[in-house]
Design an enzyme around this catalytic site. Structure first.
Site, PDB file in Angstrom:
ATOM      1  N   LYS A 241       6.113   4.911 -24.524  1.00 17.45           N
ATOM      2  CA  LYS A 241       5.587   5.319 -25.814  1.00 17.45           C
ATOM      3  C   LYS A 241       6.619   6.213 -26.488  1.00 17.45           C
ATOM      4  O   LYS A 241       7.018   7.245 -25.942  1.00 17.45           O
ATOM      5  CB  LYS A 241       4.252   6.052 -25.631  1.00 17.45           C
TER       6      LYS A 241
ATOM      7  N   GLY B 167       6.453   9.697 -32.798  1.00 11.67           N
ATOM      8  CA  GLY B 167       7.077  10.004 -34.086  1.00 11.67           C
ATOM      9  C   GLY B 167       7.973  11.230 -34.010  1.00 11.67           C
ATOM     10  O   GLY B 167       9.013  11.312 -34.675  1.00 11.67           O
TER      11      GLY B 167
ATOM     12  N   GLY C 229       3.323   9.754 -36.319  1.00 11.46           N
ATOM     13  CA  GLY C 229       2.452  10.748 -36.959  1.00 11.46           C
ATOM     14  C   GLY C 229       3.149  11.524 -38.081  1.00 11.46           C
ATOM     15  O   GLY C 229       2.647  11.571 -39.210  1.00 11.46           O
TER      16      GLY C 229
ATOM     17  N   ASP D 159      -0.619   7.317 -28.243  1.00 12.51           N
ATOM     18  CA  ASP D 159      -0.687   7.589 -26.797  1.00 12.51           C
ATOM     19  C   ASP D 159      -1.819   6.767 -26.180  1.00 12.51           C
ATOM     20  O   ASP D 159      -1.661   6.176 -25.112  1.00 12.51           O
ATOM     21  CB  ASP D 159      -0.977   9.073 -26.526  1.00 12.51           C
TER      22      ASP D 159
ATOM     23  N   LYS E  36      -2.750  13.224 -24.926  1.00  6.10           N
ATOM     24  CA  LYS E  36      -1.667  12.797 -24.027  1.00  6.10           C
ATOM     25  C   LYS E  36      -2.119  12.866 -22.571  1.00  6.10           C
ATOM     26  O   LYS E  36      -1.921  11.922 -21.803  1.00  6.10           O
ATOM     27  CB  LYS E  36      -0.448  13.709 -24.213  1.00  6.10           C
TER      28      LYS E  36
HETATM   29  C1  X2W Z   1      -2.125   8.671 -35.267  1.00  7.79           C
HETATM   30  C2  X2W Z   1      -1.306   7.415 -35.107  1.00  7.79           C
HETATM   31  C3  X2W Z   1       0.185   7.673 -34.987  1.00  7.79           C
HETATM   32  C4  X2W Z   1       0.562   8.435 -33.731  1.00  7.79           C
HETATM   33  C5  X2W Z   1      -1.827   9.335 -36.630  1.00  7.79           C
HETATM   34  O1  X2W Z   1      -2.423   8.978 -37.623  1.00  7.79           O
HETATM   35  O2  X2W Z   1      -0.947  10.197 -36.649  1.00  7.79           O
HETATM   36  C6  X2W Z   1      -4.496   9.183 -34.982  1.00  7.79           C
HETATM   37  O3  X2W Z   1      -4.300  10.382 -34.851  1.00  7.79           O
HETATM   38  P1  X2W Z   1       2.544   9.989 -32.831  1.00  7.79           P
HETATM   39  O4  X2W Z   1       3.874  10.137 -33.459  1.00  7.79           O
HETATM   40  O5  X2W Z   1       2.586   9.423 -31.485  1.00  7.79           O
HETATM   41  O6  X2W Z   1       1.721  11.247 -32.895  1.00  7.79           O
HETATM   42  N1  X2W Z   1      -3.516   8.309 -35.176  1.00  7.79           N
HETATM   43  C7  X2W Z   1      -5.895   8.633 -34.910  1.00  7.79           C
HETATM   44  O7  X2W Z   1      -0.183   8.568 -32.782  1.00  7.79           O
HETATM   45  O8  X2W Z   1       1.841   8.901 -33.777  1.00  7.79           O
END
Ligand code: X2W
Length: 285
Positions: A35, A38, A71, A188, A244
């Site tokens: 994984k 972001g 994210g 995650d 996580k």
């Molecule tokens: C996340 C999806 C993206 C994510 C969001 O909207 O940020 C929820 O929180 P990272 O970079 O791994 O944090 N979805 C429901 O998980 O990105």
């Protein structure tokens, strides 16, 4: 006249490569789900190095499956569109506009940028989302979180088909609702259910922290499932660390041999973790 080179770097590299042999043999033909968060995509250079490492794993006969987040990048786009966004327990509250933006950023921009980076490094990456070939079906997690979804069903056959033919699947976590629509699944969580369904030998969660830490800030290098539950219960783990750790626990219970939470901002953490005696980050099993 030719003189002998004084530089010994080549010999040190050859030694490292030679010592990696038992590890390379151990992981050959194994599935490793990675994984890429972001926060770990901090720069083009980091993404380039990540792509190189992934292609190296594939070259060694490992079957890497990438699940990415994004994210901070969703946050930037929401900001440009003047849409306010908030997180509850590490999850983004997702109204219809928010889930639309999340899908554009994750399944569009980020997915394709990663695919391109891996292909430029010499791999053959194929981008897909939870929607493709019914990879993940999702439903509403909690009413107050809107279209933030939780996976209910997975069909990993497309990943096996791609991996068997030498492709590197790159998965965006946006998934189809059981009764239509799109759900914003935490990356995650998506990586965890995919790793569990694939029976992966490792799930590597690349993030922007060294690993899981105790209350005094010391890195915890080895955790059991029981230890990990304790960290959530007593409040040591908070915010984005909660999904996580929950992901790691669920993955181990679903049959993943071990989960590693490690710093994706440090170059080649994947290689250190897989091919040397030195672990990187926190290992949970
Ligand atoms: C996340 C999806 C993206 C994510 C969001 O909207 O940020 C929820 O929180 P990272 O970079 O791994 O944090 N979805 C429901 O998980 O990105």
């Amino acid at each position: 006249m030719l003189t002998r080179r004084k530089n010994e770097n080549g010999w040190t590299s050859a030694q490292t490569l030679s010592e990696a042999l038992p590890f390379i043999q151990r992981y050959a033909d194994q599935t490793i789900v990675i994984k890429f968060g972001g926060n770990a995509m901090g720069s083009e250079e980091l993404t380039r190095q990540f792509a190189n490492d992934v292609v190296l794993l594939r070259q060694f006969g490992i079957r890497p499956v990438i699940v990415h987040g994004g994210g901070p990048q969703i946050g930037d786009m929401l900001g440009r569109l003047n849409i306010k966004s908030e997180f509850v327990d590490g999850l983004r509250v997702s109204d219809i506009e928010t889930v639309d933006v999340a899908e554009m950023v994750l399944s569009g921009a980020i997915n394709k940028a990663l695919v391109q980076a891996i292909n430029e490094a010499g791999g053959r990456a194929v981008g897909l989302s939870g929607k493709d070939a019914n990879l993940i079906k999702a439903r509403q997690l909690r009413e107050d979180l809107g279209f933030a979804g939780e996976p209910v069903e997975t069909d990993i056959s497309v990943l096996n088909t791609l991996s068997a033919d030498g492709f590197i699947p790159v998965v965006s976590p946006i998934s189809a609702g059981e009764t239509g629509g799109s759900y914003n699944v935490n990356a995650d969580t998506a990586a965890g259910v995919i790793a569990g369904a694939l029976g992966a030998s490792r799930l590597m969660l690349l993030t922007d922290i060294e690993g899981v830490k105790d209350k005094s800030g010391n890195l915890l290098t080895n955790l059991s499932v029981g230890d990990a539950r304790g960290l959530i219960k007593d409040g040591t783990a908070s915010g984005g660390m909660i999904p996580k750790i929950e992901t790691a626990i669920n993955a181990v219970e679903a049959g993943v041999r071990a989960v590693v939470i490690l710093d994706g901002r440090r170059a080649h953490g994947l290689l250190v973790e897989l091919f040397t005696d030195d672990g990187a980050g926190t290992l949970l099993r």
